[in-house]
Design a protein around this motif. Structure first.
Motif, PDB file in Angstrom:
ATOM      1  N   ALA A 104       0.824  -1.215   0.000  1.00 35.50           N
ATOM      2  CA  ALA A 104       0.000   0.000   0.000  1.00 35.50           C
ATOM      3  C   ALA A 104       0.854   1.259   0.000  1.00 35.50           C
ATOM      4  N   ARG A 105       1.992   1.228   0.683  1.00 36.49           N
ATOM      5  CA  ARG A 105       2.837   2.418   0.788  1.00 36.49           C
ATOM      6  C   ARG A 105       3.723   2.620  -0.428  1.00 36.49           C
ATOM      7  N   ARG A 106       4.104   1.530  -1.073  1.00 39.54           N
ATOM      8  CA  ARG A 106       5.056   1.633  -2.179  1.00 39.54           C
ATOM      9  C   ARG A 106       4.405   1.706  -3.550  1.00 39.54           C
ATOM     10  N   LEU A 107       3.123   1.366  -3.626  1.00 41.78           N
ATOM     11  CA  LEU A 107       2.423   1.385  -4.901  1.00 41.78           C
ATOM     12  C   LEU A 107       1.403   2.512  -4.900  1.00 41.78           C
ATOM     13  N   PRO A 108       1.024   3.019  -6.088  1.00 39.14           N
ATOM     14  CA  PRO A 108      -0.028   4.039  -6.154  1.00 39.14           C
ATOM     15  C   PRO A 108      -1.309   3.539  -5.487  1.00 39.14           C
ATOM     16  N   ARG A 109      -2.072   4.469  -4.896  1.00 41.26           N
ATOM     17  CA  ARG A 109      -3.247   4.082  -4.113  1.00 41.26           C
ATOM     18  C   ARG A 109      -4.253   3.276  -4.934  1.00 41.26           C
ATOM     19  N   ASP A 110      -4.461   3.709  -6.180  1.00 46.95           N
ATOM     20  CA  ASP A 110      -5.436   3.010  -7.025  1.00 46.95           C
ATOM     21  C   ASP A 110      -4.704   2.211  -8.101  1.00 46.95           C
ATOM     22  N   ALA A 111      -3.602   1.557  -7.688  1.00 47.42           N
ATOM     23  CA  ALA A 111      -2.765   0.846  -8.656  1.00 47.42           C
ATOM     24  C   ALA A 111      -3.523  -0.311  -9.292  1.00 47.42           C
TER      25      ALA A 111
END
Length: 540
Positions: A104-111
């Motif tokens: 969740a922290r390393r990827l875009p929120r709406d990945a």
């Protein structure tokens, strides 16, 4: 505090549903267990937990822990005391929760994992995270004496493959299903007849790999790459994730029907992982290419808006001039006290001319927004004369001979404003080429002829230096350095506009400038073609 409690109550039904779904998914996928433990070659339930943590953060830790503990107690049911149930379950729950937080922290929120950079970042974290979770889980089992010493490496490979494949194959689909943007794209891309085609191909390849190949499924497993590459190539990431999930379920079902042993299943799952990853990368590349194409189209429309501004000014000149004249007439009539038919007629003329001006502005707005042409029936002579008229005075002032040959009697179904932009762009390039050339006399020649019964060819020639074969190759590339100024963008836009009208635009290599446009003509035009005009160096 009260707001947090209300938020928890709102999410309670969702979390209860998650616990139930996690338990069912874990129970359905439990099979080919190694040493009778929870070491299965396919474990998709953690993907559900990771998506929940990514969407709801630490609020999802509690339901995730409950779901994992219930699965350890109710599904696997091989432990002899509650403590032995709880400790491995807590280790798994903590590992999944931490991995979800990292994602969740390393990827875009709406990945949606539909570009290669995000896909690689996600895949690396899943592989490393599932490895660390597997090591911690097996260490607990070994401490409790449930895992034999000789089975450590085999158990690690089995559990790591199970978790890694389950997460890698199912998590992208779950991410899309829990995202509004993802659901819309799935509906647009996957809910069509073509999806039925690759689904049937998937069934056929599964039958060939396992039905015909039987226990030699390794030999024909490569056939499963066909449907996922097809789906990814045609539908992008949306098709890849759906096809990968379907094929994974089919592979597991086939291996259970054929009673594969646990070791063979784990080895086949590694191949399934490779198949899914290949499909994902193909889908990501397709999505990136589509986004690049859309960005380029948008850039071309922005540039085209600037080019069309000149055409807009010319188009607006006549109705605005008429409006001024009619408005002045209305003012004079009112000063004379006229309230009868003459005043009403002048007002009607004002309304008519303002409507023409509004149509021109709306045409530009429509093109800027969609790029779609607004076709109307025009004679070729009318179109060419409207485009050439603004250049006659410029040619006279610059000492350039501008000749427009008689046009063939043909009608076209074109967007007048867009096609005038194309012709003016070619004429502007011709003026620039002639101005830069030392050749005398300086001439520009516009001619046309019917090419068969269905097309007309329009040619713009100039006495400039012409195009070399190398320049012709990159002529319509807007980013090519040899296309000085805005010529590259202008030609690229012009070719795109001509293509939307079912025609084509090209330049020819010669010792003077030659550009040609080929356009379809209306079927009703059946006049015999005139003699093809020829550009002559001696023509004045």
């Amino acid at each position: 505090m009260k707001a947090a409690a209300l938020e928890g109550l709102r999410l309670l039904p969702l979390f209860i549903g998650f616990v139930g779904l996690y338990y069912i998914l874990d129970k359905v996928s439990f099979g080919h267990a190694l040493f009778g433990l929870n070491l299965t070659p396919w474990n998709p339930a953690p993907a559900l937990g990771l998506v929940l943590v990514m969407r709801f953060g630490r609020a999802a830790w509690a339901p995730l822990t409950i779901a994992v503990l219930l699965a350890e107690i109710g599904v696997h049911g091989h432990f002899t005391s509650l403590w032995i149930h709880v400790l491995p379950g807590l280790v798994l729950a903590l590992g999944y929760a931490l991995l979800g937080e990292v994602l969740a922290r390393r990827l875009p929120r709406d990945a949606l994992l539909d570009d290669r950079r995000t896909l690689v970042a996600w895949l690396l974290r899943v592989v490393i995270g599932s490895l660390l979770i597997s090591l911690a889980y097996l260490l607990v089992l070994r401490i409790e004496g449930l895992l034999p010493t000789s089975g450590w490496w085999q158990g690690l490979k089995h559990f790591w493959v199970g978790d890694g494949v389950g997460i890698a194959v199912m998590m992208p689909l779950l991410l899309w299903l829990t995202s509004k943007r993802g659901r819309r794209r799935l509906q647009r891309s996957v809910l069509n007849r073509e999806s039925v085609g690759y689904a049937l191909l998937g069934v056929a390849t599964l039958w060939l790999a396992f039905g015909v190949g039987g226990h030699s499924g390794f030999k024909l497993f490569y056939l499963l790459f066909l449907p996922i590459v097809w789906a990814a190539g045609r539908q992008g990431m949306a098709g890849a994730i759906v096809c990968a999930a379907l094929l994974q379920v089919g592979v597991i079902a086939a291996m259970r029907l054929l009673n594969y042993n646990a070791v063979t299943v784990a080895e086949l799952q590694i191949l399934a992982m490779a198949m899914a990853v290949v499909g994902f990368f193909v889908g990501a590349v397709v999505n990136e290419q589509r986004r690049t194409t859309q960005d380029l189209r948008h850039s071309l429309r922005l540039a085209a808006a600037g080019e069309m501004a000149g055409a807009l000014a010319h188009e607006l000149h006549h109705p605005l001039t008429a409006l001024t004249a009619y408005a002045g007439a209305c003012e004079q009539l009112l000063e004379r006290g006229e309230t009868g038919e003459q005043l009403h007629a002048a007002i009607r003329c004002v309304l008519r001319e303002s409507g023409k001006a509004g149509d021109v502005v709306k045409r530009l707005q429509d093109f800027f927004r969609t790029g779609d042409p607004q076709p109307e029936v025009l004679t070729l002579a009318t179109l060419v004369e409207a485009a050439a008229a603004p250049y006659r005075l410029r040619a006279e002032q610059a000492g350039i001979v501008l000749r427009v040959a008689p046009m063939p009697e043909v009608s076209l179904m074109v967007d007048r404003l867009q096609m005038e932009v194309v012709l003016r762009s070619l004429l502007a390039n011709a003026f620039d080429a002639v101005a830069d050339s030392p050749r005398q006399p300086r001439r520009i020649w516009v001619a046309a002829w019917k090419d068969g019964s269905e097309q007309v060819c329009l040619r713009v020639e100039d006495s400039g230096s012409g195009l070399s074969p190398e320049r012709v190759t990159n002529l319509f590339d807007p980013l090519d350095a040899s296309n000085s100024g805005s010529r590259g963008f202008g030609l690229a836009i012009s070719r795109a506009i001509v293509a939307t009208h079912g025609g084509r635009l090209w330049g020819e290599a010669a010792n003077h400038g030659i550009f040609k446009i080929e356009l379809p003509i209306l079927a009703a035009d059946s006049a015999p073609p005139p003699t093809k005009p020829v550009f002559s160096e001696s023509d004045t």
